[in-house]
Design an enzyme around this catalytic site. Structure first.
Site, PDB file in Angstrom:
ATOM      1  N   SER A 199      -3.987  24.002  92.939  1.00 23.04           N
ATOM      2  CA  SER A 199      -3.982  23.794  91.526  1.00 23.04           C
ATOM      3  C   SER A 199      -2.501  23.854  91.068  1.00 23.04           C
ATOM      4  O   SER A 199      -1.584  24.221  91.781  1.00 23.04           O
ATOM      5  CB  SER A 199      -4.606  25.254  91.082  1.00 23.04           C
ATOM      6  OG  SER A 199      -4.332  25.385  89.604  1.00 23.04           O
ATOM      7  N   TYR A 259      -5.554  34.192  90.610  1.00 17.45           N
ATOM      8  CA  TYR A 259      -5.759  32.612  90.841  1.00 17.45           C
ATOM      9  C   TYR A 259      -4.876  31.912  91.326  1.00 17.45           C
ATOM     10  O   TYR A 259      -4.672  31.135  92.350  1.00 17.45           O
ATOM     11  CB  TYR A 259      -6.528  32.127  89.585  1.00 17.45           C
ATOM     12  CG  TYR A 259      -6.810  30.607  89.842  1.00 17.45           C
ATOM     13  CD1 TYR A 259      -8.082  30.264  90.357  1.00 17.45           C
ATOM     14  CD2 TYR A 259      -5.814  29.816  89.167  1.00 17.45           C
ATOM     15  CE1 TYR A 259      -8.315  29.157  90.444  1.00 17.45           C
ATOM     16  CE2 TYR A 259      -6.418  28.379  89.155  1.00 17.45           C
ATOM     17  CZ  TYR A 259      -7.326  27.919  89.868  1.00 17.45           C
ATOM     18  OH  TYR A 259      -7.665  26.641  89.970  1.00 17.45           O
TER      19      TYR A 259
END
Length: 306
Positions: free
Chosen positions: A181, A194
């Site tokens: 990401s 995350y």
């Protein structure tokens, strides 16, 4: 002192030049180079995609099948897998196998290994991942799903790579795409767990690429920003926010460009711009408060009711 300023200025110029060279390569690939399907097929007969029930994973399954590979779809929901398998078999001549597995658990890999036995796996897409249900948020305010997230975002990449890499090494060819990401490119307050889990995927992937590139194996990490998927609550698409299909089709152009890519030109430019923000500003309380409020408003404005 003058010499010090000279060398600092020279270093800055070199870094800017390197970024321009990298961007030029992306521009060249984006507009002129098309990776032939024969290259993907040369890796092996089968592609394995985790998190194939939705979004980016589903898009990779369709795109790789269109390029002539047989695909193994691995995800949690059997009904979704069966429906996607029927779609792929109806639209292409590829064979499809499905494996039901919940990647928030750690006791699934013997089952997956058994299902993959005997297949010539040329491509692995480690796509499965999850966001905490409450984001953006401070770490202590997130629900108690820490272990599930670590299993899904971290353990899955390690274990699935371990399952297929040995056979790739013996055949001296293979392609592993690890979906990370844009949040992994620097620490992201309010996305701490995350961001850290996706940073692990980056570091792990780039180290493995160095270990195995001489054996004919490409290991690449992708660091996309906004992609419209069920996980991102179906953000409305625009020049920066891509559909899963758009992102996947473009990302496959870059599999030979290096060990790391944002996956599409728009996200590569965005990453360069974000990198220009000084860390003292990015991590200031004022900026984080602005980001928390602004991101929440952005989601409200741009989330589809699908």
């Amino acid at each position: 002192m003058e010499q010090l300023f000279f060398f600092v200025g020279l270093l800055v110029c070199l870094l800017c030049l390197l970024k321009c060279v990298r961007l030029s390569r992306y521009l060249l690939v984006s507009f002129w180079k098309v990776l032939p399907g024969s290259f993907l097929r040369s890796m092996g007969q089968w592609a394995v995609i985790t998190g194939a029930g939705d979004g980016i994973g589903k898009a990779y399954a369709f795109e790789l099948a269109k390029h002539g590979l047989n695909v193994v779809l691995i995800s949690r929901t059997l009904e979704k897998l069966q429906a996607i398998a029927e779609e792929i078999e109806g639209a292409t001549e590829s064979r499809v196998k499905i494996v039901q597995a919940d990647f928030t658990r750690e006791d699934i890999y013997d089952h997956i290994k058994e299902k993959l036995k005997g297949l010539e796996i040329g491509i692995l897409v480690n796509n499965v991942g999850m966001l905490p249900s409450l984001l953006p948020s401070r770490f202590l305010n997130t629900p108690g799903e820490i272990q599930s997230l670590i299993h899904c975002n971290v353990t899955s990449v390690v274990k699935m790579t371990q399952l297929v890499l040995k056979r790739m090494e013996s055949r001296q060819k293979g392609l592993i795409l690890n979906i990370s990401s844009g949040a992994a490119l620097c620490p992201w307050p309010l996305y701490a767990l995350y961001s850290a889990s996706k940073a692990f995927v980056c570091t792990f992937s780039k180290a493995l690429h160095v270990e195995y590139r001489a054996k004919g194996i490409i290991i690449q990490v992708l660091t996309p920003f906004a992609v419209s998927t069920p996980m991102t609550k179906h953000l409305n698409t625009n020049m920066v926010t891509k559909t899963a299909e758009e992102f996947v089709k473009e990302s496959l152009k870059y599999v030979t460009i290096g060990d790391e890519t944002c996956g599409c030109l728009a996200h590569e430019i965005l990453a360069m711009l974000l990198n220009l923000i000084p860390s003292r500003i990015f991590y200031s309380d004022t900026f984080q408060k602005f980001f928390l409020t602004g991101y929440s408003d952005y989601l409200k404005r741009n989330t589809s009711n699908r």
